[in-house]
Design an enzyme around this catalytic site. Structure first.
Site, PDB file in Angstrom:
ATOM      1  N   ASP A 141     -11.611 -63.122  76.250  1.00  6.61           N
ATOM      2  CA  ASP A 141     -13.023 -63.086  76.634  1.00  6.61           C
ATOM      3  C   ASP A 141     -13.640 -61.719  76.320  1.00  6.61           C
ATOM      4  OD1 ASP A 141     -11.302 -62.166  78.758  1.00  6.61           O
ATOM      5  OD2 ASP A 141     -13.022 -62.150  80.115  1.00  6.61           O
ATOM      6  N   GLU A 155     -10.713 -61.817  82.018  1.00 11.17           N
ATOM      7  CA  GLU A 155     -10.372 -60.432  82.348  1.00 11.17           C
ATOM      8  C   GLU A 155     -11.634 -59.659  82.666  1.00 11.17           C
ATOM      9  OE1 GLU A 155      -9.416 -56.193  82.089  1.00 11.17           O
ATOM     10  OE2 GLU A 155     -10.889 -57.274  80.916  1.00 11.17           O
TER      11      GLU A 155
HETATM   12 ZN   LIG Z   1     -10.419 -55.458  77.682  1.00  9.73          ZN
END
Ligand SMILES: [Zn+2]
Length: 380
Positions: free
Chosen positions: A71, A135
């Site tokens: 992501d 994340e």
């Molecule tokens: Zn990163």
């Protein structure tokens, strides 16, 4: 123009997938396809709209994890980008695109490193990829969750490399071996509103707060240690007052944040803050948020191998660094795993015109391969 190197080609393919948290946009499928061809077993540990790929090769020991996220953070205003952030473009030796440094290049370099390694040396031990699409967001259903699954299965990886952009000025000049924890508090102090001319009829929360702030700011929370600076508390917001100059307000609000080292814990810091609050404040509410435990990896074979590999390939002596924000390494370290972050230069991450040096892509891939060969193969 020569053809794209393998790492550049794969980085381009990943950037062109618009994977805004928690949307993986097919990145893991692309990587999984490459890994399956090498004999990896793919397991999808998707949860709450987050894609999690756990891919393993070999039953042997030691077990090395290569970890990262697909992501990316939002682009910001598109008109400020020199080229479309999801159409990778090379200009003057730099590859531009969202995720170029954070961290699609790291993932691509890892995949290509493993492809070369397996073509050259038999594997002594086992390899796994742990890749998530959560994340940059709340990071609740990504690496944190996969680590819980591994713990429940009794899997204790020996080593993990996270491909986050760790380098400062030159590729390989820094590796991240720990991160500070983050703990915050919204504090509301209650008093009683009244006229400034009749203070005995009111209860001024600002006056109650003043010695609290002085004491919190003056406190030495710990002295740090060889790897971390001392824990610091910063007061980021103070709000009180009605706007009128003749009214004592009913409440005062404060926000403060700890960046804490491994000498303190969230619980110890909270207890010490509450001791101060209880001493000065008859009525308050403290609303805590804890966004990351600190971690510090042990000085073991992984750091040794990483420094030797970086030295061999770049000639640099990598500095061990514990600054910066938080990363998913904090979820892997508690598995009793040696973990380091090694990746490209981080000066453009999360910014407009994020980029990575094209030359560094292949060098990074060779660094990963060299580390793997030292720990899982026959390094020559
Ligand atoms: Zn990163």
């Amino acid at each position: 123009m020569s053809a794209d190197s393998p790492t550049l080609a794969l980085t381009r393919e990943l950037i062109s997938r618009r994977s805004l948290t928690p949307d993986d946009a097919g990145c893991c499928a692309l990587i999984g396809e490459r890994l399956a061809r090498l004999g990896f077993q793919l397991e999808w540990l998707d949860r709450e709209g987050v894609t999690n790929l756990w891919a393993t090769l070999g039953p042997g020991s030691p077990l090395m994890i290569l970890a990262g996220h697909t992501d990316v953070v939002p682009t910001g205003p598109l008109e400020r980008w020199s080229s479309d952030p999801f159409q990778p473009q090379v200009r003057d030796g730099l590859l531009y695109g969202r995720g170029a440094a954070d961290m699609k290049s790291g993932l691509a370099a890892m995949v290509c490193a493993v492809e070369r390694l397996l073509g050259e040396t038999p594997l002594k031990g086992s390899l796994a990829f742990l890749i998530t699409s959560d994340e940059e967001g709340m990071a609740r259903h990504g690496t944190k969750y996969v680590a819980e699954v591994l713990r429940a299965r009794g899997i204790r990886p020996d080593y993990a490399i996270v491909g986050e952009a760790s380098s400062h000025l030159r590729l390989g000049d820094r590796i991240v071996v720990g991160r500070r924890g983050s703990l915050g508090c919204n504090l509301r102090v209650h008093g009683r509103q009244g006229h400034v001319a009749y203070p005995h009829k009111a209860d001024n929360p600002i006056h109650r707060l003043a010695p609290v702030l002085a004491e919190l700011v003056a406190t030495e929370w710990d002295r740090g240690n060889a790897s971390f600076p001392p824990t610091s508390l910063q007061i980021s917001n103070v709000h009180a007052g009605t706007g009128a100059n003749n009214v004592n307000p009913a409440e005062a609000d404060v926000v403060f944040n700890f960046r804490y080292c491994t000498e303190s814990t969230a619980e110890s810091l909270k207890a010490r803050v509450h001791a101060v609050l209880d001493r000065h404040l008859p009525r308050y509410e403290a609303d805590w948020w804890h966004t990351g435990e600190p971690f510090l990896t042990r000085q073991g074979r992984l750091i040794e191998a990483a420094q030797a590999a970086i030295g061999e390939i770049t000639g640099l002596r990598a500095e061990q660094f514990t600054g910066g924000g938080t990363s998913d390494a904090r979820f892997i370290a508690p598995l009793d795993t040696e973990v380091v972050e090694i990746g490209p230069i981080n000066d453009s991450i999360h910014k407009i015109d994020e980029h990575v040096s094209v030359e560094d892509l292949e060098t990074l891939s060779r660094i990963y391969q060299n580390i793997l060969a030292r720990l899982l193969g026959t390094h020559r």
